[in-house]
Motif scaffolding. Structure first.
Motif, PDB file in Angstrom:
ATOM      1  N   ILE A   9      33.014  38.350  47.984  1.00  0.00           N
ATOM      2  CA  ILE A   9      33.844  37.837  47.311  1.00  0.00           C
ATOM      3  C   ILE A   9      35.361  38.330  47.576  1.00  0.00           C
ATOM      4  CG2 ILE A   9      35.086  37.687  44.793  1.00  0.00           C
ATOM      5  CD1 ILE A   9      31.423  38.497  44.601  1.00  0.00           C
ATOM      6  N   TYR A  10      36.459  37.996  47.797  1.00  0.00           N
ATOM      7  CA  TYR A  10      37.462  38.801  48.179  1.00  0.00           C
ATOM      8  C   TYR A  10      39.125  37.493  47.278  1.00  0.00           C
ATOM      9  CZ  TYR A  10      41.799  40.130  50.818  1.00  0.00           C
ATOM     10  OH  TYR A  10      43.162  40.703  50.592  1.00  0.00           O
ATOM     11  N   ASN A  11      39.919  38.587  46.532  1.00  0.00           N
ATOM     12  CA  ASN A  11      40.431  37.625  44.837  1.00  0.00           C
ATOM     13  C   ASN A  11      40.028  36.095  45.122  1.00  0.00           C
ATOM     14  OD1 ASN A  11      42.441  39.052  46.052  1.00  0.00           O
ATOM     15  ND2 ASN A  11      43.180  38.361  47.503  1.00  0.00           N
ATOM     16  N   GLU A  12      38.497  36.976  44.271  1.00  0.00           N
ATOM     17  CA  GLU A  12      38.062  36.381  43.570  1.00  0.00           C
ATOM     18  C   GLU A  12      36.901  34.060  44.075  1.00  0.00           C
ATOM     19  OE1 GLU A  12      39.939  35.480  40.136  1.00  0.00           O
ATOM     20  OE2 GLU A  12      40.546  36.630  39.837  1.00  0.00           O
ATOM     21  N   LYS A  13      37.994  34.216  45.267  1.00  0.00           N
ATOM     22  CA  LYS A  13      37.003  33.707  46.461  1.00  0.00           C
ATOM     23  C   LYS A  13      36.092  34.087  47.366  1.00  0.00           C
ATOM     24  CE  LYS A  13      41.363  31.489  46.912  1.00  0.00           C
ATOM     25  NZ  LYS A  13      42.390  31.636  47.132  1.00  0.00           N
ATOM     26  N   VAL A  14      34.610  33.408  47.479  1.00  0.00           N
ATOM     27  CA  VAL A  14      33.782  33.661  48.385  1.00  0.00           C
ATOM     28  C   VAL A  14      33.994  32.950  49.671  1.00  0.00           C
ATOM     29  CG1 VAL A  14      30.726  32.996  48.048  1.00  0.00           C
ATOM     30  CG2 VAL A  14      32.051  33.218  45.829  1.00  0.00           C
ATOM     31  N   ILE A  15      33.706  33.540  50.175  1.00  0.00           N
ATOM     32  CA  ILE A  15      33.389  33.311  51.789  1.00  0.00           C
ATOM     33  C   ILE A  15      32.063  33.771  52.365  1.00  0.00           C
ATOM     34  CG2 ILE A  15      35.148  34.118  54.015  1.00  0.00           C
ATOM     35  CD1 ILE A  15      36.794  32.915  51.419  1.00  0.00           C
ATOM     36  N   ASP A  16      31.923  32.202  53.556  1.00  0.00           N
ATOM     37  CA  ASP A  16      30.655  32.936  54.164  1.00  0.00           C
ATOM     38  C   ASP A  16      30.351  34.662  55.809  1.00  0.00           C
ATOM     39  OD1 ASP A  16      28.512  33.069  55.674  1.00  0.00           O
ATOM     40  OD2 ASP A  16      28.015  30.923  54.765  1.00  0.00           O
ATOM     41  N   LEU A  17      30.046  35.191  55.541  1.00  0.00           N
ATOM     42  CA  LEU A  17      30.189  36.287  56.436  1.00  0.00           C
ATOM     43  C   LEU A  17      29.827  35.552  57.923  1.00  0.00           C
ATOM     44  CD1 LEU A  17      30.311  39.576  54.462  1.00  0.00           C
ATOM     45  CD2 LEU A  17      32.617  38.252  55.224  1.00  0.00           C
ATOM     46  N   LEU A  18      28.733  34.919  57.419  1.00  0.00           N
ATOM     47  CA  LEU A  18      27.365  34.906  58.791  1.00  0.00           C
ATOM     48  C   LEU A  18      28.301  33.637  59.916  1.00  0.00           C
ATOM     49  CD1 LEU A  18      24.186  35.500  57.652  1.00  0.00           C
ATOM     50  CD2 LEU A  18      25.556  37.050  58.572  1.00  0.00           C
ATOM     51  N   GLN A  19      29.127  32.574  58.509  1.00  0.00           N
ATOM     52  CA  GLN A  19      29.318  31.760  59.584  1.00  0.00           C
ATOM     53  C   GLN A  19      30.545  31.080  58.907  1.00  0.00           C
ATOM     54  OE1 GLN A  19      26.970  27.949  58.865  1.00  0.00           O
ATOM     55  NE2 GLN A  19      25.757  29.140  60.263  1.00  0.00           N
ATOM     56  N   PRO A  20      32.236  31.727  59.280  1.00  0.00           N
ATOM     57  CA  PRO A  20      32.955  31.741  58.634  1.00  0.00           C
ATOM     58  C   PRO A  20      34.145  30.646  58.873  1.00  0.00           C
ATOM     59  CG  PRO A  20      32.940  33.971  59.615  1.00  0.00           C
ATOM     60  CD  PRO A  20      31.666  33.126  60.040  1.00  0.00           C
ATOM     61  N   ARG A  21      34.286  30.592  57.992  1.00  0.00           N
ATOM     62  CA  ARG A  21      35.340  28.624  58.075  1.00  0.00           C
ATOM     63  C   ARG A  21      35.984  29.058  57.684  1.00  0.00           C
ATOM     64  NH1 ARG A  21      29.791  27.270  54.520  1.00  0.00           N
ATOM     65  NH2 ARG A  21      28.471  26.780  56.120  1.00  0.00           N
ATOM     66  N   ASP A  22      37.425  27.950  57.327  1.00  0.00           N
ATOM     67  CA  ASP A  22      38.859  28.070  57.475  1.00  0.00           C
ATOM     68  C   ASP A  22      38.874  28.050  55.297  1.00  0.00           C
ATOM     69  OD1 ASP A  22      39.514  27.838  59.875  1.00  0.00           O
ATOM     70  OD2 ASP A  22      39.939  24.996  59.877  1.00  0.00           O
TER      71      ASP A  22
END
Length: 192
Positions: free
Chosen positions: A91-104
């Motif tokens: 969770i970065y700047n209130e956004k959820v990012i997948d660390l195993l399959q990064p997306r745009d």
């Protein structure tokens, strides 16, 4: 907690887990994993027990207990089996990012009947603690870090490692029984 107070160290272990070692035992038949990630993963996996953080210790314990349960007389009688899967997000700047399959872009978080869930997050099957640690190290390379006055490589995001366990057994009176559990291991970003 304060930046540099040891939150990531307590969860993962020392930074030098990401040092060099032989990567021959990392399974990668299609040779898709960059060599530096293989080397880092091998080092994390083989480091001394006393320096490991909560995550590697808990994972080893989990798989040891699952194996013991499956191999026990009661487990064999019930045809006990387990399936383990993992997801790893930040969770970065209130956004959820997948660390195993990064997306745009970030992932969507939705509310279900009795819980919140993340749309389209990668959930990968694993067979042992070693495979989870490989995914954990791989995902950690995708985490947001930056230099602060207190710490040269401070975590700028919260990371969440989900471990899902599905237990299957056969009861002579009830038939097939499936039980599911979820563990969430969190490494919080620092504050200054």
């Amino acid at each position: 907690g304060q930046t540099g107070s040891g939150k990531t160290f307590s969860m993962s272990g020392p930074e030098d887990f990401l040092g060099a070692n032989s990567a021959d035992t990392i399974a990668d038949p299609d040779n898709l994993i960059p060599p530096e990630i293989k080397v880092a993963c091998q080092k994390v996996i083989s480091e001394q027990e006393q320096l490991q953080g909560l995550i590697p210790r808990m994972l080893k314990y989990l798989f040891r207990k699952l194996k013991e349960a499956e191999n026990s007389p009661e487990g064999k009688a019930k045809q006990l089996s387990h399936k383990v899967e993992v997801s790893f997000v930040e969770i970065y700047n209130e956004k959820v990012i997948d660390l195993l399959q990064p997306r745009d872009g970030p992932l969507n978080v939705r509310q279900g009947q009795d819980c919140f869930f993340i749309d389209d997050v990668a959930t990968l099957p694993v067979k042992n603690a070693r495979e989870i640690m490989y995914l954990f190290v791989t995902g950690s390379f995708n985490r947001r870090v930056s230099s602060t006055a207190m710490n040269k490589e401070s975590s700028r995001s919260h990371s969440l490692l989900y471990v899902y366990v599905t237990r299957n057994e056969v009861d002579p009176h009830l038939g097939d029984i499936t039980k599911k559990s979820k563990m969430l291991l969190v490494d919080l970003a620092g504050s200054e």
